[in-house]
Design an enzyme around this catalytic site. Structure first.
Site, PDB file in Angstrom:
ATOM      1  CE  LYS A  22       3.380   7.098   6.532  1.00  0.00           C
ATOM      2  NZ  LYS A  22       2.783   7.915   4.954  1.00  0.00           N
TER       3      LYS A  22
ATOM      4  CG  ASN B 121      -4.694  16.205   0.876  1.00  0.00           C
ATOM      5  OD1 ASN B 121      -4.891  16.044   1.192  1.00  0.00           O
ATOM      6  ND2 ASN B 121      -5.877  16.289  -0.083  1.00  0.00           N
TER       7      ASN B 121
ATOM      8  CB  THR C   1      -2.617  13.634   5.277  1.00  0.00           C
ATOM      9  OG1 THR C   1      -2.937  12.054   4.369  1.00  0.00           O
ATOM     10  CG2 THR C   1      -1.629  12.894   5.628  1.00  0.00           C
TER      11      THR C   1
ATOM     12  CE  LYS D  14      -3.909   2.265   0.177  1.00  0.00           C
ATOM     13  NZ  LYS D  14      -3.588   2.861  -0.992  1.00  0.00           N
TER      14      LYS D  14
ATOM     15  CB  SER E 121      -5.728   4.129   1.327  1.00  0.00           C
ATOM     16  OG  SER E 121      -5.997   5.815   0.893  1.00  0.00           O
TER      17      SER E 121
ATOM     18  CE  LYS F 213       4.349   6.847  -1.241  1.00  0.00           C
ATOM     19  NZ  LYS F 213       3.882   7.854  -0.152  1.00  0.00           N
TER      20      LYS F 213
HETATM   21  P1  NAD Z   1       0.685  18.754  -2.075  1.00  0.00           P
HETATM   22  O1  NAD Z   1       1.043  18.329  -3.872  1.00  0.00           O
HETATM   23  O2  NAD Z   1      -0.492  18.693  -1.799  1.00  0.00           O
HETATM   24  O3  NAD Z   1       1.249  19.309  -0.800  1.00  0.00           O
HETATM   25  C1  NAD Z   1       2.771  19.796  -1.426  1.00  0.00           C
HETATM   26  C2  NAD Z   1       2.905  20.988  -0.899  1.00  0.00           C
HETATM   27  O4  NAD Z   1       4.281  21.706  -0.632  1.00  0.00           O
HETATM   28  C3  NAD Z   1       2.468  22.185  -2.140  1.00  0.00           C
HETATM   29  O5  NAD Z   1       1.776  23.394  -1.446  1.00  0.00           O
HETATM   30  C4  NAD Z   1       3.605  22.646  -2.990  1.00  0.00           C
HETATM   31  O6  NAD Z   1       3.544  23.856  -2.972  1.00  0.00           O
HETATM   32  C5  NAD Z   1       4.645  22.136  -0.949  1.00  0.00           C
HETATM   33  N1  NAD Z   1       6.477  22.607  -1.419  1.00  0.00           N
HETATM   34  C6  NAD Z   1       6.740  21.664  -2.048  1.00  0.00           C
HETATM   35  N2  NAD Z   1       7.847  21.900  -2.447  1.00  0.00           N
HETATM   36  C7  NAD Z   1       7.763  22.730  -0.804  1.00  0.00           C
HETATM   37  C8  NAD Z   1       9.067  23.473  -0.202  1.00  0.00           C
HETATM   38  N3  NAD Z   1      10.210  23.333  -0.677  1.00  0.00           N
HETATM   39  N4  NAD Z   1       8.515  24.192   0.429  1.00  0.00           N
HETATM   40  C9  NAD Z   1       7.389  24.186   1.214  1.00  0.00           C
HETATM   41  N5  NAD Z   1       6.570  23.811   0.248  1.00  0.00           N
HETATM   42  C10 NAD Z   1       7.239  22.859  -0.232  1.00  0.00           C
HETATM   43  O7  NAD Z   1       1.134  17.079  -1.361  1.00  0.00           O
HETATM   44  P2  NAD Z   1       0.674  16.454  -0.267  1.00  0.00           P
HETATM   45  O8  NAD Z   1      -0.503  15.680  -0.604  1.00  0.00           O
HETATM   46  O9  NAD Z   1       0.098  17.845   0.824  1.00  0.00           O
HETATM   47  O10 NAD Z   1       1.703  16.331   0.555  1.00  0.00           O
HETATM   48  C11 NAD Z   1       2.668  16.756   1.192  1.00  0.00           C
HETATM   49  C12 NAD Z   1       3.527  15.700   2.288  1.00  0.00           C
HETATM   50  O11 NAD Z   1       2.978  15.227   3.225  1.00  0.00           O
HETATM   51  C13 NAD Z   1       5.022  14.817   1.133  1.00  0.00           C
HETATM   52  O12 NAD Z   1       5.383  14.726   2.139  1.00  0.00           O
HETATM   53  C14 NAD Z   1       3.504  13.619   1.731  1.00  0.00           C
HETATM   54  O13 NAD Z   1       4.273  12.303   1.019  1.00  0.00           O
HETATM   55  C15 NAD Z   1       2.710  13.202   3.076  1.00  0.00           C
HETATM   56  N6  NAD Z   1       1.917  12.537   3.364  1.00  0.00           N
HETATM   57  C16 NAD Z   1       0.383  13.223   2.267  1.00  0.00           C
HETATM   58  C17 NAD Z   1      -0.180  12.775   2.293  1.00  0.00           C
HETATM   59  C18 NAD Z   1      -2.057  13.124   1.894  1.00  0.00           C
HETATM   60  O14 NAD Z   1      -2.388  11.954   2.121  1.00  0.00           O
HETATM   61  N7  NAD Z   1      -2.146  13.128   1.340  1.00  0.00           N
HETATM   62  C19 NAD Z   1      -0.231  11.306   3.128  1.00  0.00           C
HETATM   63  C20 NAD Z   1       1.288  10.717   3.828  1.00  0.00           C
HETATM   64  C21 NAD Z   1       1.974  11.677   3.859  1.00  0.00           C
END
Ligand code: NAD
Length: 428
Positions: A92, A219, A188, A68, A356, A104
């Site tokens: 996780k 997100n 999340t 997953k 999920s 992944k």
């Molecule tokens: P996303 O694409 O929706 O958002 C990412 C955000 O980070 C955007 O606002 C982008 O502009 C910003 N960003 C990118 N580079 C940056 C930097 N150098 N400095 C500051 N901001 C920056 O992604 P997401 O889904 O919100 O995921 C964010 C993190 O959370 C990732 O590491 C992802 O693996 C982790 N995550 C997300 C989920 C999920 O369900 N969305 C679940 C577990 C972990």
């Protein structure tokens, strides 16, 4: 950083091993990804030319259930990153006691440079390339950085076309109309919020006296900033890839979110503008955000944000890792010495994979839950596992990160042994 991300990630495992009851065989197995697939994806571009994109899918371990993990679209995606993310997913899922292993995927691409149709062709091409490697009982993709429900809908449709049967459970994070779960979009953030709410009372830190900075307004980060702000926490800074905004008295998160939403591009997939454009607040860089004098720092963007190079500028007392791998092991050590509490990614951001899992269960049973049911079940799981990890950390006098790995390792070790490792034959 000269060392690979995966080598750095593995150090966390080594640290936890001496506290976990796991067989030698299980330890050896968990040091290596089970299967790693690298694919090239031909895509016909709108101008008629052909471009080949590089894609990956790694199933790190599937002892506790099918693989997953999300799929990331980013120019920096490489095998090392995908293996590290699959490694974290394995732990996780075990931390949250979900019946999944870890996986992944990723495609090396800047999706903002593609048209909507090019993005769709790339997404369908990715599924064509990995179709034999995934499946509802094998490995189940989901969204990650720069992928979203619409892309998950294309994935599900393409897989169903290949298999000649509707297969909603092959991917999670889908649009509601085709089998998505209520609450997946905020899962999340909600999971992180429940973890924060379970932990902060232990430090007698009430929300109204707590300042927060959030790096990454996507997100996960944007929803969490809004939840914290609504609960009374003072969110003083947020940022995205272009930079951030700061207001000592606290930011108006709903209006920043409205601004971002109203400036989104085609099909509202990616933000064209940045939070920096909200001019009534002080504009700061991401580096400045990380060094702000706040109580809680929430990295919610990408990995390797807090490193040995900038760790000494960190003033926050509590770090909740919403991003995967935002703190390097070297920085972690220094934070521990400084007495900063780091609450690890494999716990804090596990709300996404938990919902999920709920989506997968609903797809397979064909019975769909209300939003209240989803959120209630998520809260119960997050609070229960957070408290258990806190207890392990207190009893063994170890960090929350090491405690989370110990908790996961015990479950993984038990499952590996239950499947019959060589130990059985040696002892009989
Ligand atoms: P996303 O694409 O929706 O958002 C990412 C955000 O980070 C955007 O606002 C982008 O502009 C910003 N960003 C990118 N580079 C940056 C930097 N150098 N400095 C500051 N901001 C920056 O992604 P997401 O889904 O919100 O995921 C964010 C993190 O959370 C990732 O590491 C992802 O693996 C982790 N995550 C997300 C989920 C999920 O369900 N969305 C679940 C577990 C972990």
């Amino acid at each position: 950083m000269s060392e690979s991300l995966f080598a750095d990630a593995s150090k966390r495992l080594e640290k936890a091993l001496k506290y976990a009851s796991v067989s030698e065989d299980a330890i050896e197995r968990l040091k290596y990804p089970k299967t790693s697939l690298s694919v090239s994806i031909p895509v016909r571009m709108d101008n008629g030319s052909l471009r080949i994109f590089q894609g990956y899918r790694v199933r790190y371990d599937d002892t506790r259930g099918p693989g997953k993990g999300g799929v990331r679209y980013h120019p920096n995606v490489c095998m090392d990153e995908v293996q590290s993310l699959a490694f974290w997913m394995t732990f996780k899922c075990a931390v949250l006691n979900l019946p999944f292993g870890g996986a992944k995927g990723g495609v090396t691409v800047n999706p903002k440079e593609l048209s909507r149709l090019e993005l769709e062709r790339l997404s369908r091409g990715y599924i064509d390339a990995i179709a034999d490697f995934i499946g509802p009982d094998v490995d189940i993709p989901a969204p990650d950085v720069y992928t979203n429900p619409m892309i998950m809908g294309w994935y599900m449709d393409q897989y169903s076309i290949i298999r000649r049967q509707l297969s909603p459970a092959v991917v999670t994070g889908k649009p509601l109309a085709i089998g998505g779960s209520l609450g997946r979009d905020t899962a999340t953030a909600a999971g992180a919020f429940y973890a924060i709410e379970a932990l902060m009372p232990k430090f007698e830190q009430p929300p109204e006296a707590t300042t927060v900075a959030v790096q990454g307004f996507g997100n996960a980060g944007a929803h969490l900033a809004q939840m914290l702000s609504k609960a009374g926490y003072k969110v003083v800074a947020v940022s995205d890839s272009q930079g951030g905004v700061y207001a000592k008295k606290g930011l108006d998160i709903p209006s920043i979110r409205r601004f971002k939403d109203s400036h989104k591009g085609i099909q509202a997939i990616y933000c064209e503008d940045t939070v920096c454009n909200v001019i009534e607040h002080e504009v700061i860089t991401n580096e400045e955000l990380l060094g702000l004098d706040v109580d809680i720092l929430i990295p919610a963007a990408l990995e390797n944000q807090i490193t040995e190079a900038n760790v000494n500028s960190i003033k926050a007392k509590y770090i909740f890792e919403v991003a995967n791998g935002p703190t390097t092991s070297g920085a972690d050590k220094i934070l521990e010495e400084k007495g900063v509490y780091v609450f690890p990614d494999i716990l804090v951001n596990a709300g996404g994979v938990t919902v999920s899992y709920f989506e997968w269960v609903q797809n397979r049973s064909g019975f769909y839950w209300t939003l209240d049911e989803v959120n209630h079940r998520l809260k119960v799981k997050m609070v229960e596992e957070t408290q258990q990890i806190w207890k392990i950390a207190q009893e063994l006098s170890i960090s929350m990160r090491t405690a989370a790995y110990v908790h996961a390792l015990n479950r993984l070790g038990e499952a590996l042994s239950a499947k019959g490792t060589r130990d059985y034959y040696i002892n009989s």
